[in-house]
Scaffold this active site. Structure first.
Site, PDB file in Angstrom:
ATOM      1  N   SER A  26       0.813  -1.217   0.000  1.00  0.00           N
ATOM      2  CA  SER A  26       0.000   0.000   0.000  1.00  0.00           C
ATOM      3  C   SER A  26       0.850   1.272   0.000  1.00  0.00           C
ATOM      4  CB  SER A  26      -0.946   0.004   1.199  1.00  0.00           C
ATOM      5  OG  SER A  26      -0.205  -0.102   2.380  1.00  0.00           O
ATOM      6  N   CYS A  27       2.163   1.134   0.236  1.00  0.00           N
ATOM      7  CA  CYS A  27       3.009   2.332   0.235  1.00  0.00           C
ATOM      8  C   CYS A  27       3.238   2.886  -1.175  1.00  0.00           C
ATOM      9  CB  CYS A  27       4.341   2.072   0.927  1.00  0.00           C
ATOM     10  SG  CYS A  27       5.352   0.933   0.027  1.00  0.00           S
TER      11      CYS A  27
ATOM     12  N   TYR B 271      11.497   1.990  -2.008  1.00  0.00           N
ATOM     13  CA  TYR B 271      10.769   0.713  -2.070  1.00  0.00           C
ATOM     14  C   TYR B 271       9.499   0.862  -2.903  1.00  0.00           C
ATOM     15  CZ  TYR B 271       8.161  -3.255   0.002  1.00  0.00           C
ATOM     16  OH  TYR B 271       7.443  -4.396   0.217  1.00  0.00           O
TER      17      TYR B 271
ATOM     18  N   LYS C 262       8.117  -1.003  -6.418  1.00  0.00           N
ATOM     19  CA  LYS C 262       6.828  -1.713  -6.523  1.00  0.00           C
ATOM     20  C   LYS C 262       5.961  -1.109  -7.640  1.00  0.00           C
ATOM     21  CE  LYS C 262       7.303  -4.790  -3.307  1.00  0.00           C
ATOM     22  NZ  LYS C 262       7.350  -6.215  -3.667  1.00  0.00           N
TER      23      LYS C 262
ATOM     24  N   HIS D 176       7.644  -4.753  11.114  1.00  0.00           N
ATOM     25  CA  HIS D 176       6.521  -3.831  10.995  1.00  0.00           C
ATOM     26  C   HIS D 176       5.865  -3.662  12.369  1.00  0.00           C
ATOM     27  CE1 HIS D 176       6.692  -5.240   6.668  1.00  0.00           C
ATOM     28  NE2 HIS D 176       6.715  -3.936   6.542  1.00  0.00           N
TER      29      HIS D 176
HETATM   30  N1  LIG Z   1       4.611  -8.017   5.411  1.00  0.00           N
HETATM   31  C1  LIG Z   1       3.703  -7.113   5.088  1.00  0.00           C
HETATM   32  O1  LIG Z   1       3.062  -6.497   5.948  1.00  0.00           O
HETATM   33  C2  LIG Z   1       3.428  -6.808   3.642  1.00  0.00           C
HETATM   34  C3  LIG Z   1       2.485  -5.842   3.389  1.00  0.00           C
HETATM   35  C4  LIG Z   1       2.208  -5.514   2.081  1.00  0.00           C
HETATM   36  C5  LIG Z   1       2.889  -6.171   1.073  1.00  0.00           C
HETATM   37  N2  LIG Z   1       3.791  -7.120   1.322  1.00  0.00           N
HETATM   38  C6  LIG Z   1       4.470  -7.729   0.162  1.00  0.00           C
HETATM   39  O2  LIG Z   1       4.410  -9.138   0.166  1.00  0.00           O
HETATM   40  C7  LIG Z   1       5.617  -9.669  -0.394  1.00  0.00           C
HETATM   41  C8  LIG Z   1       6.227 -10.669   0.576  1.00  0.00           C
HETATM   42  O3  LIG Z   1       6.432 -10.044   1.834  1.00  0.00           O
HETATM   43  P1  LIG Z   1       6.725 -10.868   3.156  1.00  0.00           P
HETATM   44  O4  LIG Z   1       6.195 -10.094   4.285  1.00  0.00           O
HETATM   45  O5  LIG Z   1       6.377 -12.298   2.973  1.00  0.00           O
HETATM   46  O6  LIG Z   1       8.326 -10.740   3.211  1.00  0.00           O
HETATM   47  P2  LIG Z   1       9.368 -11.711   3.897  1.00  0.00           P
HETATM   48  O7  LIG Z   1       8.719 -12.496   4.978  1.00  0.00           O
HETATM   49  O8  LIG Z   1      10.560 -10.911   4.226  1.00  0.00           O
HETATM   50  O9  LIG Z   1       9.704 -12.732   2.721  1.00  0.00           O
HETATM   51  C9  LIG Z   1      10.389 -12.327   1.577  1.00  0.00           C
HETATM   52  C10 LIG Z   1      10.976 -13.546   0.931  1.00  0.00           C
HETATM   53  O10 LIG Z   1      11.704 -13.159  -0.234  1.00  0.00           O
HETATM   54  C11 LIG Z   1      12.918 -13.866  -0.248  1.00  0.00           C
HETATM   55  N3  LIG Z   1      13.952 -13.117  -0.956  1.00  0.00           N
HETATM   56  C12 LIG Z   1      14.404 -11.867  -0.687  1.00  0.00           C
HETATM   57  N4  LIG Z   1      15.355 -11.525  -1.555  1.00  0.00           N
HETATM   58  C13 LIG Z   1      15.538 -12.606  -2.376  1.00  0.00           C
HETATM   59  C14 LIG Z   1      16.409 -12.879  -3.448  1.00  0.00           C
HETATM   60  N5  LIG Z   1      17.316 -11.978  -3.876  1.00  0.00           N
HETATM   61  N6  LIG Z   1      16.321 -14.083  -4.053  1.00  0.00           N
HETATM   62  C15 LIG Z   1      15.447 -15.017  -3.628  1.00  0.00           C
HETATM   63  N7  LIG Z   1      14.584 -14.819  -2.615  1.00  0.00           N
HETATM   64  C16 LIG Z   1      14.643 -13.620  -1.983  1.00  0.00           C
HETATM   65  C17 LIG Z   1      13.282 -14.008   1.206  1.00  0.00           C
HETATM   66  O11 LIG Z   1      14.209 -15.033   1.398  1.00  0.00           O
HETATM   67  P3  LIG Z   1      15.332 -14.837   2.552  1.00  0.00           P
HETATM   68  O12 LIG Z   1      14.583 -14.601   3.817  1.00  0.00           O
HETATM   69  O13 LIG Z   1      16.054 -16.131   2.525  1.00  0.00           O
HETATM   70  O14 LIG Z   1      16.151 -13.657   2.149  1.00  0.00           O
HETATM   71  C18 LIG Z   1      11.927 -14.314   1.812  1.00  0.00           C
HETATM   72  O15 LIG Z   1      11.626 -15.685   1.718  1.00  0.00           O
HETATM   73  C19 LIG Z   1       6.519  -8.475  -0.683  1.00  0.00           C
HETATM   74  O16 LIG Z   1       6.419  -8.141  -2.044  1.00  0.00           O
HETATM   75  C20 LIG Z   1       5.938  -7.371   0.146  1.00  0.00           C
HETATM   76  O17 LIG Z   1       6.108  -6.117  -0.473  1.00  0.00           O
HETATM   77  C21 LIG Z   1       4.095  -7.470   2.603  1.00  0.00           C
END
Ligand SMILES: NC(=O)c1ccc[n+]([C@@H]2O[C@H](COP(=O)([O-])OP(=O)(O)OC[C@H]3O[C@@H](n4cnc5c(N)ncnc54)[C@H](OP(=O)(O)O)[C@@H]3O)[C@@H](O)[C@H]2O)c1
Length: 324
Positions: free
Chosen positions: A120-121, A148, A152, A191
């Protein structure tokens, strides 16, 4: 209503090869659980160590070898306000590289469906509330996470461009704040909600009598359980085919004060809560308009109290292996 929205049920083949990029993250792992529970038997995964998605050659080699029919882009460099403002180069550079490599490799293989996840950012700092999809690119971004957000936004535009140039029915979804199992509870990069869980749980287990939170507690925020998010992702892949990104949220917001109270109750914290008003509050309200998602036939189901209680259980059970 967003122009050109298209709702058309198109179930995915349960034996189709589905690549979930970022499957060990909070969102990716929830999507894998949801796909498995819905009969998907050919889920492709690679850890970051096995496949660094910033490595273009390795990403293309993986796609050529596995030929995914469906791709979910849940791999990203993700973090809270502190991490975003401290490491903006990493946030823009790594996210651009990951998504450009994955989307380009998926174009080469003509992957039939792709869901790109943003946040949402991407919306302007002063967007009208609740925030509709068509407020994208109508004003300046919040400066603390603009790097960031720009990455996106580039992803959304690349998905729209693939739709135009290659006629592939790819889509993007923009979740609100997510929480749940496998969240990041680390002090420096988490967060707000996992940070509150960690803070209040630590206070309870150490017998601390005062917890101090940043700001006044007055800002309003929306929170969606990651299992609801996973359900929305599959729903959109099977029912939505439009160029506009789709907001994913509950449509309901809460003050941080209320959320802190729910967390304190969930961990049985009986001490005092103080609010450090010398620290910034951030934007007063952030709520997504979820009319488009509702129109597609999906609504969130997990109440915040239940979701927080379950996340506290998960955090306590997995403390040793969680990101803390
Ligand atoms: N969390 C929220 O509140 C939130 C809100 C809105 C949107 N989102 C979106 O949802 C998506 C996932 O978020 P999340 O919260 O699940 O994040 P997360 O828990 O940090 O997971 C991100 C994943 O991406 C992997 N990753 C990062 N860099 C990589 C690379 N270079 N190559 C391969 N894998 C890589 C990480 O692996 P490693 O850990 O091994 O690095 C991890 O498994 C993102 O696009 C984020 O913008 C999240």
């Amino acid at each position: 209503m967003v122009a050109n929205a298209l709702f058309a049920p198109r179930p995915l083949e349960r034996d189709a090869p589905v690549f979930v990029a970022g499957h060990r993250g909070m969102v990716g792992s929830a999507i894998c659980r949801h796909l498995a529970a819905n009969g998907f038997g050919n889920i492709l995964t690679r850890t970051h160590d096995e496949l660094d998605l910033t490595d273009r050659a390795a990403t293309f080699a993986f796609f050529r070898e596995t030929r995914p029919a469906v791709v979910v882009v849940a791999a990203a460099r993700v973090g809270g306000i502190l991490a975003n403002s401290t490491y903006p180069v990493d946030f823009i550079s790594e996210n651009l590289q990951i998504q450009v490599n994955v989307l380009d490799a998926a174009v080469e293989q003509r992957s039939e469906r792709l869901l790109f996840l943003g946040s949402s950012c991407i919306y302007p700092k002063f967007a009208d509330q609740p925030i509709t999809e068509d407020s994208l690119l109508t004003g300046a971004l919040e400066p603390t996470n603009d790097a960031y957000a720009i990455a996106k936004i580039a992803g959304i535009i690349q998905v729209q461009s693939v739709r135009r140039q290659y006629q592939l029915p790819w889509i993007s979804a923009m979740p609100t704040n997510l929480y749940g199992p496998h969240d990041n509870f680390s002090e420096n990069t988490s967060h707000v909600l996992p940070a509150l869980i960690r803070r209040y749980d630590d206070a309870t287990s150490s017998g601390q009598r005062v917890v101090t939170n940043w700001g006044s507690g007055a800002p309003r925020r929306e929170f969606l359980h990651v299992d609801d998010m996973a359900s929305a992702c599959l729903h959109l892949l099977e029912n939505y085919d439009g160029p506009s990104q789709v907001n994913v949220g509950t449509g309901v917001d809460h003050t941080i004060h209320e959320v802190a109270r729910i967390v304190a109750d969930a961990v049985d914290y009986t001490g005092e809560t103080r609010w450090d008003t010398s620290k910034p509050d951030g934007t007063p309200r952030k709520l997504l308009d979820v009319s488009l998602l509702r129109e597609s036939g999906w609504e969130a189901r997990i109440p915040l109290q239940d979701g927080i209680a379950e996340t506290v259980d998960w955090y306590r059970t997995h403390h040793a292996s969680a990101r803390v």
